[in-house]
Design a protein around this motif. Structure first.
Motif, mmCIF file in Angstrom:
data_model
loop_
_atom_site.group_PDB
_atom_site.id
_atom_site.type_symbol
_atom_site.label_atom_id
_atom_site.label_comp_id
_atom_site.label_asym_id
_atom_site.label_seq_id
_atom_site.Cartn_x
_atom_site.Cartn_y
_atom_site.Cartn_z
ATOM 1 N N GLU A 127 41.273 40.184 60.656
ATOM 2 C CA GLU A 127 42.363 40.502 59.730
ATOM 3 C C GLU A 127 42.508 39.378 58.718
ATOM 4 O O GLU A 127 42.382 38.195 59.050
ATOM 5 N N LEU A 128 42.755 39.735 57.467
ATOM 6 C CA LEU A 128 42.925 38.758 56.396
ATOM 7 C C LEU A 128 44.390 38.640 56.025
ATOM 8 O O LEU A 128 45.089 39.650 55.913
ATOM 9 N N ASP A 129 44.864 37.406 55.841
ATOM 10 C CA ASP A 129 46.242 37.235 55.397
ATOM 11 C C ASP A 129 46.296 37.370 53.870
ATOM 12 O O ASP A 129 45.262 37.569 53.208
ATOM 13 N N ASN A 130 47.473 37.275 53.299
ATOM 14 C CA ASN A 130 47.628 37.487 51.855
ATOM 15 C C ASN A 130 46.845 36.468 51.035
ATOM 16 O O ASN A 130 46.288 36.802 49.981
ATOM 17 N N GLY A 131 46.815 35.225 51.523
ATOM 18 C CA GLY A 131 46.050 34.196 50.820
ATOM 19 C C GLY A 131 44.565 34.517 50.811
ATOM 20 O O GLY A 131 43.887 34.339 49.795
ATOM 21 N N ASP A 132 44.048 34.991 51.949
ATOM 22 C CA ASP A 132 42.645 35.385 52.039
ATOM 23 C C ASP A 132 42.341 36.520 51.059
ATOM 24 O O ASP A 132 41.326 36.502 50.351
ATOM 25 N N LYS A 133 43.229 37.503 51.018
ATOM 26 C CA LYS A 133 43.015 38.662 50.162
ATOM 27 C C LYS A 133 42.966 38.262 48.683
ATOM 28 O O LYS A 133 42.134 38.760 47.917
ATOM 29 N N LYS A 134 43.841 37.338 48.303
ATOM 30 C CA LYS A 134 43.847 36.871 46.911
ATOM 31 C C LYS A 134 42.547 36.156 46.579
ATOM 32 O O LYS A 134 41.994 36.303 45.494
ATOM 33 N N ARG A 135 42.067 35.369 47.539
ATOM 34 C CA ARG A 135 40.812 34.637 47.346
ATOM 35 C C ARG A 135 39.647 35.619 47.181
ATOM 36 O O ARG A 135 38.789 35.433 46.322
ATOM 37 N N VAL A 136 39.630 36.677 47.977
ATOM 38 C CA VAL A 136 38.579 37.686 47.873
ATOM 39 C C VAL A 136 38.618 38.362 46.507
ATOM 40 O O VAL A 136 37.580 38.550 45.851
ATOM 41 N N ARG A 137 39.819 38.705 46.036
ATOM 42 C CA ARG A 137 39.953 39.356 44.726
ATOM 43 C C ARG A 137 39.480 38.435 43.599
ATOM 44 O O ARG A 137 38.850 38.883 42.638
ATOM 45 N N ARG A 138 39.784 37.137 43.716
ATOM 46 C CA ARG A 138 39.348 36.185 42.691
ATOM 47 C C ARG A 138 37.822 36.085 42.661
ATOM 48 O O ARG A 138 37.212 36.040 41.587
ATOM 49 N N LEU A 139 37.211 36.034 43.840
ATOM 50 C CA LEU A 139 35.751 35.983 43.907
ATOM 51 C C LEU A 139 35.139 37.263 43.348
ATOM 52 O O LEU A 139 34.121 37.225 42.650
ATOM 53 N N ALA A 140 35.764 38.396 43.644
ATOM 54 C CA ALA A 140 35.272 39.679 43.134
ATOM 55 C C ALA A 140 35.292 39.693 41.608
ATOM 56 O O ALA A 140 34.345 40.161 40.963
ATOM 57 N N GLN A 141 36.364 39.167 41.048
ATOM 58 C CA GLN A 141 36.469 39.115 39.588
ATOM 59 C C GLN A 141 35.399 38.200 39.001
ATOM 60 O O GLN A 141 34.757 38.543 38.013
ATOM 61 N N LYS A 142 35.194 37.054 39.625
ATOM 62 C CA LYS A 142 34.181 36.111 39.137
ATOM 63 C C LYS A 142 32.794 36.728 39.199
ATOM 64 O O LYS A 142 31.992 36.578 38.272
ATOM 65 N N TYR A 143 32.503 37.418 40.306
ATOM 66 C CA TYR A 143 31.170 37.983 40.500
ATOM 67 C C TYR A 143 31.057 39.432 40.014
ATOM 68 O O TYR A 143 30.166 40.165 40.419
ATOM 69 N N LYS A 144 31.993 39.815 39.152
ATOM 70 C CA LYS A 144 31.936 41.070 38.401
ATOM 71 C C LYS A 144 31.840 42.309 39.299
ATOM 72 O O LYS A 144 31.001 43.196 39.102
ATOM 73 N N LEU A 145 32.712 42.315 40.299
ATOM 74 C CA LEU A 145 32.845 43.469 41.172
ATOM 75 C C LEU A 145 34.225 44.079 40.966
ATOM 76 O O LEU A 145 35.138 43.402 40.486
ATOM 77 N N ASP A 146 34.380 45.329 41.318
ATOM 78 C CA ASP A 146 35.669 46.011 41.189
ATOM 79 C C ASP A 146 36.618 45.466 42.253
ATOM 80 O O ASP A 146 36.448 45.720 43.446
ATOM 81 N N LYS A 147 37.604 44.691 41.823
ATOM 82 C CA LYS A 147 38.506 44.035 42.766
ATOM 83 C C LYS A 147 39.416 45.016 43.510
ATOM 84 O O LYS A 147 40.073 44.643 44.470
ATOM 85 N N ASP A 148 39.428 46.273 43.070
ATOM 86 C CA ASP A 148 40.235 47.286 43.753
ATOM 87 C C ASP A 148 39.456 47.997 44.867
ATOM 88 O O ASP A 148 39.987 48.892 45.541
ATOM 89 N N THR A 149 38.199 47.601 45.045
ATOM 90 C CA THR A 149 37.390 48.132 46.136
ATOM 91 C C THR A 149 37.997 47.700 47.476
ATOM 92 O O THR A 149 38.531 46.589 47.579
ATOM 93 N N PRO A 150 37.937 48.539 48.508
ATOM 94 C CA PRO A 150 38.431 48.124 49.825
ATOM 95 C C PRO A 150 37.849 46.767 50.233
ATOM 96 O O PRO A 150 36.656 46.505 49.999
ATOM 97 N N LEU A 151 38.674 45.932 50.846
ATOM 98 C CA LEU A 151 38.311 44.540 51.091
ATOM 99 C C LEU A 151 37.015 44.367 51.881
ATOM 100 O O LEU A 151 36.187 43.514 51.546
ATOM 101 N N ARG A 152 36.840 45.127 52.948
ATOM 102 C CA ARG A 152 35.639 44.958 53.767
ATOM 103 C C ARG A 152 34.370 45.284 52.974
ATOM 104 O O ARG A 152 33.360 44.590 53.074
#
Length: 311
Positions: A127-152
């Motif tokens: 399970e990811l906490d809110n901080g983890d989720k934000k970090r994943v979204r930031r990485l997704a944006q940097k690496y040009k992925l759709d940040k609205d994609t399901p986290l897993r």
């Protein structure tokens, strides 16, 4: 007063620990955990003296007898090809370029590996906490992925995109694209890979009209150019095959070797197979393959800053 001081100190500690936990080191993932030293130089002799004093030999690096120092050339001197290198032997020119280019690729790779470590750690969590989720979204944006994609699913995609580049490959392409750091774009804009831009940048003197009003991207530092090159390989759809093969090798515990990985970058140059052969030749003739196994030293980051360059 005492309570306020304790609160302040605790706050600093928490920030430091969060930075370490999220980025793989204190302060940031960009090597700031290492002390920084500054070396100002104005002649080739200045560099020779420093490298001799600190025993920074490319041959020792190649033989694996020494770890690679954290050398950061902060700007390519404007007089570099005009004066500084005109009376220097070819072998000395090459050794000088390698002393600066190899650490650049290793440092940029270190940053990417820290991000990859974060991705793998998140994948291992139930399970990811809110901080983890934000970090994943930031990485997704940097690496040009759709940040609205399901986290897993997003983390699985990031695992393929966030990865290092073989050192020999990065250095060989740098040599090919910048003419050993002496091209106009390298001198004027620290551009070591000739990356195109259709907005800002340096206009080629012989711009091809059929390609549109393109520019060559300029960068504040050579390291920024290497970072952009790696991000390009890690995000551009044209290099999906490269990333897929890299992922396969990393998952299998195989070494990443530049001489074989270049086969998956057929789209990098319009020259096609001729370009791939040229990169393989550069890797072989300059004995770059051993640097795929090279490691950075744990010492300070040494920033080399050119002053008025006399040669």
């Amino acid at each position: 007063m005492k309570q306020a001081l304790v609160t302040f100190v605790l706050g600093i500690l928490i920030v430091g620990l969060v930075g370490y936990y999220n980025y793989g080191g204190f302060f940031s993932s960009k090597g700031d955990a290492h002390p920084r030293e500054t070396v100002r130089f104005s002649t080739i002799k200045d560099l020779d003296k420093y490298f001799a004093l600190h025993e920074m030999s490319v041959e020792k690096w190649r033989a694996g007898e020494a770890q690679i120092p954290r050398i950061l050339l902060q700007d390519i001197p404007s007089k570099w090809p005009e004066h500084a290198l005109e009376n220097v032997t070819v072998e000395k020119k090459k050794a000088l370029f390698l002393r600066f280019s190899i650490p650049l690729v290793l440092i940029a790779n270190e940053e990417v590996k820290a991000e990859r470590k974060t991705v793998l750690r998140f994948l291992s969590k139930t399970e990811l906490d809110n901080g983890d989720k934000k970090r994943v979204r930031r990485l997704a944006q940097k690496y040009k992925l759709d940040k609205d994609t399901p986290l897993r699913k997003l983390l699985t995609q990031l695992k393929t995109r966030v990865g290092p580049i073989p050192v020999s490959l990065g250095v060989a392409q740098m040599i090919e694209e910048s003419g050993w750091g002496t091209s106009r774009f390298a001198i004027e804009g620290n551009a070591l890979f000739g990356q195109w831009s259709f907005s800002k940048g340096m206009k080629p003197k012989e711009q091809r009209a059929e390609k549109g009003d393109y520019r060559i991207r300029s960068f504040k530092t050579p390291l920024d150019s290497v970072r952009a090159y790696m991000l390009n390989l890690n995000t551009n759809q044209a290099y999906a095959a490269f990333r897929k093969e890299r992922s396969r090798r990393l998952n299998a515990g195989e070494a990443l070797k530049g001489a074989s990985m270049i086969a998956f970058l057929k789209s990098y140059s319009e020259r096609g197979e001729e370009y791939l052969s040229s990169i393989r030749s550069i890797i072989a003739s300059n004995k770059l393959a051993p640097f795929d196994r090279a490691k950075l030293s744990s010492g300070p980051t040494v920033e080399f800053i050119p002053s008025v360059f006399a040669g």
